[in-house]
Design a protein around this motif. Sequence first.
Motif, PDB file in Angstrom:
ATOM      1  N   PHE A  95       5.175   6.731   1.097  1.00  0.00           N
ATOM      2  CA  PHE A  95       3.831   6.966   1.624  1.00  0.00           C
ATOM      3  C   PHE A  95       2.803   6.068   0.950  1.00  0.00           C
ATOM      4  O   PHE A  95       2.956   5.678  -0.213  1.00  0.00           O
ATOM      5  CB  PHE A  95       3.399   8.417   1.386  1.00  0.00           C
ATOM      6  CG  PHE A  95       4.311   9.434   2.004  1.00  0.00           C
ATOM      7  CD1 PHE A  95       4.211   9.751   3.339  1.00  0.00           C
ATOM      8  CD2 PHE A  95       5.282  10.059   1.250  1.00  0.00           C
ATOM      9  CE1 PHE A  95       5.056  10.678   3.920  1.00  0.00           C
ATOM     10  CE2 PHE A  95       6.140  10.992   1.811  1.00  0.00           C
ATOM     11  CZ  PHE A  95       6.025  11.304   3.150  1.00  0.00           C
ATOM     12  N   GLY A  96       1.746   5.792   1.698  1.00  0.00           N
ATOM     13  CA  GLY A  96       0.578   5.155   1.143  1.00  0.00           C
ATOM     14  C   GLY A  96      -0.504   6.187   0.898  1.00  0.00           C
ATOM     15  O   GLY A  96      -0.405   7.340   1.343  1.00  0.00           O
ATOM     16  N   PRO A  97      -1.578   5.825   0.178  1.00  0.00           N
ATOM     17  CA  PRO A  97      -2.653   6.773  -0.101  1.00  0.00           C
ATOM     18  C   PRO A  97      -3.318   7.250   1.183  1.00  0.00           C
ATOM     19  O   PRO A  97      -3.627   6.454   2.072  1.00  0.00           O
ATOM     20  CB  PRO A  97      -3.629   5.965  -0.965  1.00  0.00           C
ATOM     21  CG  PRO A  97      -3.301   4.526  -0.671  1.00  0.00           C
ATOM     22  CD  PRO A  97      -1.838   4.496  -0.379  1.00  0.00           C
ATOM     23  N   GLY A  98      -3.488   8.569   1.297  1.00  0.00           N
ATOM     24  CA  GLY A  98      -4.134   9.125   2.474  1.00  0.00           C
ATOM     25  C   GLY A  98      -3.278   9.101   3.712  1.00  0.00           C
ATOM     26  O   GLY A  98      -3.795   9.234   4.827  1.00  0.00           O
ATOM     27  N   ALA A  99      -1.950   8.946   3.552  1.00  0.00           N
ATOM     28  CA  ALA A  99      -1.071   8.955   4.718  1.00  0.00           C
ATOM     29  C   ALA A  99      -1.189  10.259   5.487  1.00  0.00           C
ATOM     30  O   ALA A  99      -1.032  10.303   6.702  1.00  0.00           O
ATOM     31  CB  ALA A  99       0.376   8.732   4.284  1.00  0.00           C
ATOM     32  N   VAL A 100      -1.456  11.329   4.754  1.00  0.00           N
ATOM     33  CA  VAL A 100      -1.656  12.645   5.358  1.00  0.00           C
ATOM     34  C   VAL A 100      -2.944  13.239   4.798  1.00  0.00           C
ATOM     35  O   VAL A 100      -3.194  13.155   3.593  1.00  0.00           O
ATOM     36  CB  VAL A 100      -0.468  13.587   5.059  1.00  0.00           C
ATOM     37  CG1 VAL A 100      -0.705  14.969   5.649  1.00  0.00           C
ATOM     38  CG2 VAL A 100       0.831  12.997   5.607  1.00  0.00           C
ATOM     39  N   GLY A 159       0.803  -1.219   0.000  1.00  0.00           N
ATOM     40  CA  GLY A 159       0.000   0.000   0.000  1.00  0.00           C
ATOM     41  C   GLY A 159       0.833   1.265   0.000  1.00  0.00           C
ATOM     42  O   GLY A 159       0.286   2.369  -0.149  1.00  0.00           O
ATOM     43  N   LEU A 160       2.150   1.141   0.165  1.00  0.00           N
ATOM     44  CA  LEU A 160       3.026   2.312   0.164  1.00  0.00           C
ATOM     45  C   LEU A 160       3.400   2.623  -1.274  1.00  0.00           C
ATOM     46  O   LEU A 160       4.345   2.065  -1.827  1.00  0.00           O
ATOM     47  CB  LEU A 160       4.262   2.045   1.015  1.00  0.00           C
ATOM     48  CG  LEU A 160       3.986   1.692   2.492  1.00  0.00           C
ATOM     49  CD1 LEU A 160       5.291   1.395   3.219  1.00  0.00           C
ATOM     50  CD2 LEU A 160       3.235   2.809   3.187  1.00  0.00           C
ATOM     51  N   GLY A 161       2.672   3.533  -1.899  1.00  0.00           N
ATOM     52  CA  GLY A 161       2.747   3.689  -3.345  1.00  0.00           C
ATOM     53  C   GLY A 161       3.407   4.946  -3.859  1.00  0.00           C
ATOM     54  O   GLY A 161       3.375   5.195  -5.065  1.00  0.00           O
ATOM     55  N   MET A 162       4.026   5.754  -2.988  1.00  0.00           N
ATOM     56  CA  MET A 162       4.667   6.980  -3.447  1.00  0.00           C
ATOM     57  C   MET A 162       6.022   7.126  -2.783  1.00  0.00           C
ATOM     58  O   MET A 162       6.151   6.872  -1.582  1.00  0.00           O
ATOM     59  CB  MET A 162       3.801   8.193  -3.114  1.00  0.00           C
ATOM     60  CG  MET A 162       4.279   9.466  -3.808  1.00  0.00           C
ATOM     61  SD  MET A 162       3.996  10.954  -2.821  1.00  0.00           S
ATOM     62  CE  MET A 162       5.381  10.858  -1.691  1.00  0.00           C
TER      63      MET A 162
END
Length: 339
Positions: free
Chosen positions: A247-252, A189-192
Amino acid sequence: MTTRLSDLIVPAVFTPYKQQITEQKSRLIQSGAVVRSNMLDSFLAGAGLTVNAPSFRDLAQDDENTSTDDPAQLSTPKKIGTAQEIAVRLSRNQSWSSMDLNAALIGVDPLEAIAQRVGYYWTLRAQAAFIATMKGIFADNDAAPVGSEHVQGDLTVDVSGSSYSAGVTDFSAGAFIDAITTAGDSKEGLGMVMVHSIVHARMQKNNLIDYIPDARGEIMIPRFLGREVIVDDSVPFSSGVFETWIFGPGAVQIGMGAPKVPTEVDRSPSAGNGGGQETLYDRVEWALHPEGHAYVGTAPSGGPTNAATTNNLAAAGSWARRFTERKQIKIARLKTREF
């Protein structure tokens, strides 16, 4: 008649357009690492420097009961845990003299030129606030936890060593995989990936970057192991040691509010020895909330700055983790030594 800056700026039109530009130009928002939050928008529309965001923890993985036919044997119900996340208001502003804007007004639509310039400024400032927030989150994670807050350093893999060693301390696919594996089976899920240009150069030299066209085939998006790559020299580095953030989606989550007077123009007729001057004032209200964390500093009246000093965004003491399980945090970090 002379067209003035105050004739061009219609706040009801300018402010939303500026905000739209800010969101459209942000690679962080486009990547999905930062997502817009209706809850934070609502908070910014009201009063207060901070907002509490209660949430439920995952159900504990206790052993299940074995059913029996004994009516006297009663099960003991479990309970669900809660976490109290806290977001903080960031009240920011900037102003520009119309004389500084004049060069941008030649040959293009004036309102669009001003909005583009101001919108891009706030895009970069939002990213700076994001960088400062993440510095604070990692600094908190590096510190000894309070109770069972977190396992110290469980967001980071550090291969930097004490001196440079080619293929050992620098960025590699193997070290990256170790970093995302800190999230266990949530690692995909960590896509960036957010890297400094020096690290990006290492990735290019090692032929680790693929370029994939966007949906319209207009922009080639750099990707590493299927993950979008964002290059930004604001990512921390010191003495040859560079950080890579994942980061994953919506981490922040981000909220965007409207100050009482978001945009206004002030005229000073005596400035310039009577030649006159106009100044554009622009204000924003933001809230940046790393999922699973709480801002625990004492916020100054306008909110914390980006500094690493007490109560500000980059300070370790400003943050506390509320999601104790590592897998719930959609963030990881790799530290490498590149020279």
